[in-house]
Design an enzyme around this catalytic site. Structure first.
Site, PDB file in Angstrom:
ATOM      1  N   CYS A  13      42.935  28.212  34.334  1.00 52.32           N
ATOM      2  CA  CYS A  13      43.040  27.509  35.621  1.00 52.32           C
ATOM      3  C   CYS A  13      42.575  26.066  35.509  1.00 52.32           C
ATOM      4  O   CYS A  13      43.114  25.181  36.165  1.00 52.32           O
ATOM      5  CB  CYS A  13      42.229  28.246  36.671  1.00 52.32           C
ATOM      6  SG  CYS A  13      40.552  28.586  36.121  1.00 52.32           S
ATOM      7  N   LYS A  31      39.770  45.213  42.191  1.00 54.42           N
ATOM      8  CA  LYS A  31      41.152  45.469  41.762  1.00 54.42           C
ATOM      9  C   LYS A  31      41.543  44.463  40.676  1.00 54.42           C
ATOM     10  O   LYS A  31      41.743  43.289  40.953  1.00 54.42           O
ATOM     11  CB  LYS A  31      42.141  45.351  42.935  1.00 54.42           C
ATOM     12  CG  LYS A  31      43.485  45.948  42.549  1.00 54.42           C
ATOM     13  CD  LYS A  31      44.677  45.350  43.232  1.00 54.42           C
ATOM     14  CE  LYS A  31      45.180  44.084  42.645  1.00 54.42           C
ATOM     15  NZ  LYS A  31      45.754  44.179  41.281  1.00 54.42           N
ATOM     16  N   GLY A  45      46.529  33.409  47.390  1.00 61.38           N
ATOM     17  CA  GLY A  45      45.250  32.983  47.961  1.00 61.38           C
ATOM     18  C   GLY A  45      45.401  32.551  49.417  1.00 61.38           C
ATOM     19  O   GLY A  45      44.545  32.859  50.257  1.00 61.38           O
ATOM     20  N   GLY A  65      43.280  33.927  41.607  1.00 60.67           N
ATOM     21  CA  GLY A  65      44.713  34.077  41.381  1.00 60.67           C
ATOM     22  C   GLY A  65      45.448  32.842  41.841  1.00 60.67           C
ATOM     23  O   GLY A  65      44.897  31.739  41.864  1.00 60.67           O
ATOM     24  N   SER A  66      46.693  33.061  42.226  1.00 53.93           N
ATOM     25  CA  SER A  66      47.571  31.933  42.537  1.00 53.93           C
ATOM     26  C   SER A  66      47.312  31.396  43.948  1.00 53.93           C
ATOM     27  O   SER A  66      46.888  32.137  44.840  1.00 53.93           O
ATOM     28  CB  SER A  66      49.020  32.394  42.434  1.00 53.93           C
ATOM     29  OG  SER A  66      49.248  33.420  43.380  1.00 53.93           O
ATOM     30  N   GLU A 104      49.487  30.779  46.150  1.00 54.95           N
ATOM     31  CA  GLU A 104      50.393  31.432  47.112  1.00 54.95           C
ATOM     32  C   GLU A 104      49.730  32.685  47.682  1.00 54.95           C
ATOM     33  O   GLU A 104      49.686  32.893  48.903  1.00 54.95           O
ATOM     34  CB  GLU A 104      51.726  31.824  46.434  1.00 54.95           C
ATOM     35  CG  GLU A 104      52.557  30.655  45.931  1.00 54.95           C
ATOM     36  CD  GLU A 104      51.989  29.959  44.690  1.00 54.95           C
ATOM     37  OE1 GLU A 104      51.284  30.606  43.893  1.00 54.95           O
ATOM     38  OE2 GLU A 104      52.224  28.730  44.536  1.00 54.95           O
ATOM     39  N   GLU A 130      39.442  31.389  44.295  1.00 52.04           N
ATOM     40  CA  GLU A 130      39.478  30.614  43.045  1.00 52.04           C
ATOM     41  C   GLU A 130      40.928  30.549  42.615  1.00 52.04           C
ATOM     42  O   GLU A 130      41.490  31.545  42.138  1.00 52.04           O
ATOM     43  CB  GLU A 130      38.643  31.306  41.959  1.00 52.04           C
ATOM     44  CG  GLU A 130      37.179  31.453  42.291  1.00 52.04           C
ATOM     45  CD  GLU A 130      36.420  30.138  42.218  1.00 52.04           C
ATOM     46  OE1 GLU A 130      37.001  29.106  41.819  1.00 52.04           O
ATOM     47  OE2 GLU A 130      35.234  30.139  42.593  1.00 52.04           O
ATOM     48  N   GLU A 190      51.354  23.464  38.515  1.00 50.05           N
ATOM     49  CA  GLU A 190      50.637  24.230  37.495  1.00 50.05           C
ATOM     50  C   GLU A 190      51.655  25.077  36.726  1.00 50.05           C
ATOM     51  O   GLU A 190      52.402  25.859  37.323  1.00 50.05           O
ATOM     52  CB  GLU A 190      49.611  25.157  38.161  1.00 50.05           C
ATOM     53  CG  GLU A 190      48.816  25.924  37.128  1.00 50.05           C
ATOM     54  CD  GLU A 190      47.827  26.894  37.757  1.00 50.05           C
ATOM     55  OE1 GLU A 190      48.227  27.649  38.653  1.00 50.05           O
ATOM     56  OE2 GLU A 190      46.661  26.893  37.337  1.00 50.05           O
TER      57      GLU A 190
HETATM   58  P1  NAD Z   1      48.457  36.239  41.340  1.00 52.36           P
HETATM   59  O1  NAD Z   1      48.048  35.553  42.577  1.00 52.36           O
HETATM   60  O2  NAD Z   1      49.865  36.623  41.175  1.00 52.36           O
HETATM   61  O3  NAD Z   1      47.612  37.566  41.129  1.00 52.36           O
HETATM   62  C1  NAD Z   1      46.207  37.542  41.158  1.00 52.36           C
HETATM   63  C2  NAD Z   1      45.718  38.875  41.663  1.00 52.36           C
HETATM   64  O4  NAD Z   1      46.147  39.034  43.007  1.00 52.36           O
HETATM   65  C3  NAD Z   1      46.253  40.082  40.895  1.00 52.36           C
HETATM   66  O5  NAD Z   1      45.233  41.052  40.797  1.00 52.36           O
HETATM   67  C4  NAD Z   1      47.359  40.578  41.797  1.00 52.36           C
HETATM   68  O6  NAD Z   1      47.616  41.958  41.655  1.00 52.36           O
HETATM   69  C5  NAD Z   1      46.793  40.289  43.171  1.00 52.36           C
HETATM   70  N1  NAD Z   1      47.780  40.155  44.238  1.00 52.36           N
HETATM   71  C6  NAD Z   1      49.075  39.780  44.140  1.00 52.36           C
HETATM   72  N2  NAD Z   1      49.664  39.809  45.343  1.00 52.36           N
HETATM   73  C7  NAD Z   1      48.708  40.210  46.238  1.00 52.36           C
HETATM   74  C8  NAD Z   1      48.696  40.407  47.649  1.00 52.36           C
HETATM   75  N3  NAD Z   1      49.777  40.222  48.386  1.00 52.36           N
HETATM   76  N4  NAD Z   1      47.534  40.786  48.231  1.00 52.36           N
HETATM   77  C9  NAD Z   1      46.423  40.958  47.497  1.00 52.36           C
HETATM   78  N5  NAD Z   1      46.382  40.799  46.145  1.00 52.36           N
HETATM   79  C10 NAD Z   1      47.511  40.417  45.530  1.00 52.36           C
HETATM   80  O7  NAD Z   1      47.966  35.267  40.168  1.00 52.36           O
HETATM   81  P2  NAD Z   1      48.104  35.493  38.629  1.00 52.36           P
HETATM   82  O8  NAD Z   1      49.473  35.087  38.238  1.00 52.36           O
HETATM   83  O9  NAD Z   1      47.606  36.835  38.249  1.00 52.36           O
HETATM   84  O10 NAD Z   1      47.033  34.452  38.060  1.00 52.36           O
HETATM   85  C11 NAD Z   1      47.349  33.160  37.758  1.00 52.36           C
HETATM   86  C12 NAD Z   1      46.739  32.225  38.777  1.00 52.36           C
HETATM   87  O11 NAD Z   1      45.315  32.435  38.857  1.00 52.36           O
HETATM   88  C13 NAD Z   1      46.899  30.780  38.382  1.00 52.36           C
HETATM   89  O12 NAD Z   1      47.273  30.004  39.490  1.00 52.36           O
HETATM   90  C14 NAD Z   1      45.508  30.407  37.890  1.00 52.36           C
HETATM   91  O13 NAD Z   1      45.236  29.025  37.919  1.00 52.36           O
HETATM   92  C15 NAD Z   1      44.634  31.191  38.778  1.00 52.36           C
HETATM   93  N6  NAD Z   1      43.276  31.359  38.200  1.00 52.36           N
HETATM   94  C16 NAD Z   1      42.236  30.681  38.787  1.00 52.36           C
HETATM   95  C17 NAD Z   1      40.943  30.749  38.250  1.00 52.36           C
HETATM   96  C18 NAD Z   1      39.795  29.990  38.882  1.00 52.36           C
HETATM   97  O14 NAD Z   1      38.652  30.259  38.549  1.00 52.36           O
HETATM   98  N7  NAD Z   1      40.051  29.041  39.768  1.00 52.36           N
HETATM   99  C19 NAD Z   1      40.723  31.535  37.121  1.00 52.36           C
HETATM  100  C20 NAD Z   1      41.799  32.204  36.554  1.00 52.36           C
HETATM  101  C21 NAD Z   1      43.075  32.117  37.104  1.00 52.36           C
END
Ligand code: NAD
Length: 496
Positions: free
Chosen positions: A303, A194, A252, A247-248, A250, A269, A400
């Site tokens: 990130c 996804k 995660g 992703g974030s 929160e 991640e 962040e």
């Molecule tokens: P996000 O957590 O809002 O979204 C990430 C993904 O999760 C999206 O596909 C989103 O649709 C999905 N998502 C959202 N709510 C969900 C839920 N309740 N259940 C399952 N999936 C859900 O994060 P973002 O704003 O898209 O990305 C930014 C964050 O990602 C930053 O904190 C960044 O540091 C991190 N990031 C980390 C790495 C790494 O390798 N460590 C790489 C890139 C980005």
């Protein structure tokens, strides 16, 4: 259904890409017909409407993946055959590098040269690297203790986990997708992917390449959709064996809790607030461009961005002045203008969040030495911004921001730098700039982070483990760590 040409004359047109769900080898609309709008971050124009997967579609995608894993054609392929499919996929990504770069420039708002020169060659390398692993995933031979006088021997087999539910972020969509697909497929898993709703188009094009490469239908399913609908349904689905999430913190955390409830494997991640330490012997002329790239590349939506720049006091004024000049020299604008060096933030919410942090930085006592504003006109742009001073406990030092904002802080000795570097809830990456080899390695051993870059950041490499500590995540991707994270080690014991 696919994207249609909407660009004004002279602009790089939006490549045609399917805007449906890719399930079981077929392109289809969401069962309930839902879609979401794709908005260009740099022009705020409507680019496309993409099918939004709901619970029924997630279920169909997981079933398609399960069917391939549980006795389907995929489950019968040898490692070498899986490897050949990954090599083919790498060739197709290489062929379509300009298409993918254009899609990311339109959809993410980043300058097209960045994915063209950095992410996408890396994606090709990731697929080739894991194509090479596919027939080299070996077990071990171990001699256990005899049992009541009987000698025994044992061996282990690394087996795939099953169906991996992969959820990606929007900042580097193709790259993050490759980190999940490469090792999962090399090991023989099936995948439901996804992509982030803010940037699905390049992943949809990647799905067409997966189809063209000849992976059996259903081995990889790509289901764009909203996080709290499609993402949440995927994480809860009983048919998946692992969640791999970028992703974030929160989201995660919620995913980690759900995975624990279901006894499911999970890789997380998450975010970062990485320090860049500049020691007193560093050569500022060489270091300043690296420091600037460390927190400004990809609009700071990285990130591992090195947003806390910790500088030996004798260099403090020089680094503050040098970074302010570097920030002012950046050209913010149209991702397709070859002179542009920084694009737009992903959406209005992210722009407002960055602007809010800039206001907090000023209110909490850091000096704004460059940027801080929003260029006039359409697009979610923010100027590259440099703050100096104010300490490591301010909002801009501890949180962040995920935008082009860096904070420079002074230190008096390397151990003070180390203490500041580790005084964070994150632990993804760190950078050390010095000519003192011993001190570089001493600091690298004491910094609490998943990775340390000495004298120069770089994009991750397919061969090197990638991941974080603390709030930055759980587990590792890439290299052999990626294979480990996508297999279970089974032990077979023989009594002789
Ligand atoms: P996000 O957590 O809002 O979204 C990430 C993904 O999760 C999206 O596909 C989103 O649709 C999905 N998502 C959202 N709510 C969900 C839920 N309740 N259940 C399952 N999936 C859900 O994060 P973002 O704003 O898209 O990305 C930014 C964050 O990602 C930053 O904190 C960044 O540091 C991190 N990031 C980390 C790495 C790494 O390798 N460590 C790489 C890139 C980005």
């Amino acid at each position: 259904m696919s994207t249609t040409e909407t660009s004004p004359p002279g602009a790089v047109p939006l490549p045609r890409v399917p805007t449906q769900l890719f399930i079981g080898g077929e392109w289809r609309d969401a069962a309930d017909g839902a879609t979401f709008a794709v908005i260009s971050p740099s022009t705020e124009r409507h680019l496309a409407d993409v099918a939004a997967a709901g619970e029924t579609d997630v279920d169909a995608a997981v079933r398609a993946a399960r069917a391939q894993f549980d006795g389907g054609e995929w489950s019968r392929l040898t490692g070498a055959e899986r490897g050949r499919l990954l090599f083919k996929l790498a060739d197709l990504v290489e062929r379509d590098i300009d298409v993918l770069a254009a899609l990311e420039a339109h959809d993410v708002g980043r300058p097209a040269f960045e994915p063209r020169m950095v992410d996408l060659p890396h994606v090709v390398d990731v697929f080739r690297h894991f194509g090479g692993w596919a027939d080299k995933i070996e077990g071990r031979w171990i001699t256990p203790q005899p049992f009541f006088g009987s000698l025994r021997q044992a061996y282990t087999i690394r087996e795939p986990l099953g169906v991996v539910g992969a959820i990606t972020a929007w900042n580097a969509p193709t790259m993050i997708a490759s980190w999940k697909l490469g090792p999962a497929l090399a090991a023989g898993n099936a995948v439901v992917l996804k992509p982030a709703e803010d940037a699905s188009l390049s992943t949809l094009h990647l799905a067409t390449l997966i189809e063209e490469a000849g992976f059996p239908a259903g081995v990889v399913n790509v289901i764009p959709g909203l996080g709290d609908v499609a993402g949440a349904a995927l994480v809860r689905h009983a048919g998946i064996d692992k969640v791999s999430f970028t992703g974030s913190p929160e989201v995660g955390r919620e995913i980690g809790v759900q995975a624990a409830r279901d006894f499911r494997r999970v890789t997380l991640e998450l975010g970062g607030k990485s320090p860049q330490i500049v020691l007193g012997d560093a050569d500022l002329g060489a270091v300043i461009p690296g420091l600037a790239m460390g927190f400004l590349a990809n609009q700071g939506e990285v990130c591992a961005a090195g947003t806390r720049i910790l500088v030996a006091r004798e260099h403090y004024d020089g680094v503050v002045a040098g970074l302010a000049e570097a920030a002012r020299g950046i050209r913010v604008g149209d991702p397709f203008d070859p002179t542009t060096t920084m694009g737009a933030l992903i959406n209005a919410k992210q722009r407002d969040r960055v602007i809010d942090y800039i206001a907090k930085g000023q209110a909490e006592g850091s000096e704004l030495v460059a940027g801080g504003g929003q260029p006039e006109g359409a697009g979610f742009f923010v100027e590259p911004t440099v703050f100096a001073g104010g300490g490591n406990q301010t909002s801009i030092a501890q949180n962040e921001i995920f935008g082009p904002v860096g904070l420079v802080l002074p230190f008096d000795d390397p151990d003070e730098a180390l203490a500041i570097a580790n005084d964070t809830r994150y632990g993804l990456a760190a950078y050390v700039w010095t000519r003192d080899v011993s001190e570089a390695h001493r600091l690298a051993s004491k910094i609490r982070a998943g990775g340390v870059w000495i004298n120069g950041g770089a994009p991750p490499d397919a061969r090197l483990p990638w991941g974080g500590l603390k709030t930055s995540g759980v587990g590792r991707e890439l290299g052999f760590a990626g294979i480990e994270a996508n297999t279970e080690e089974k032990t077979v014991t023989i009594t002789l």
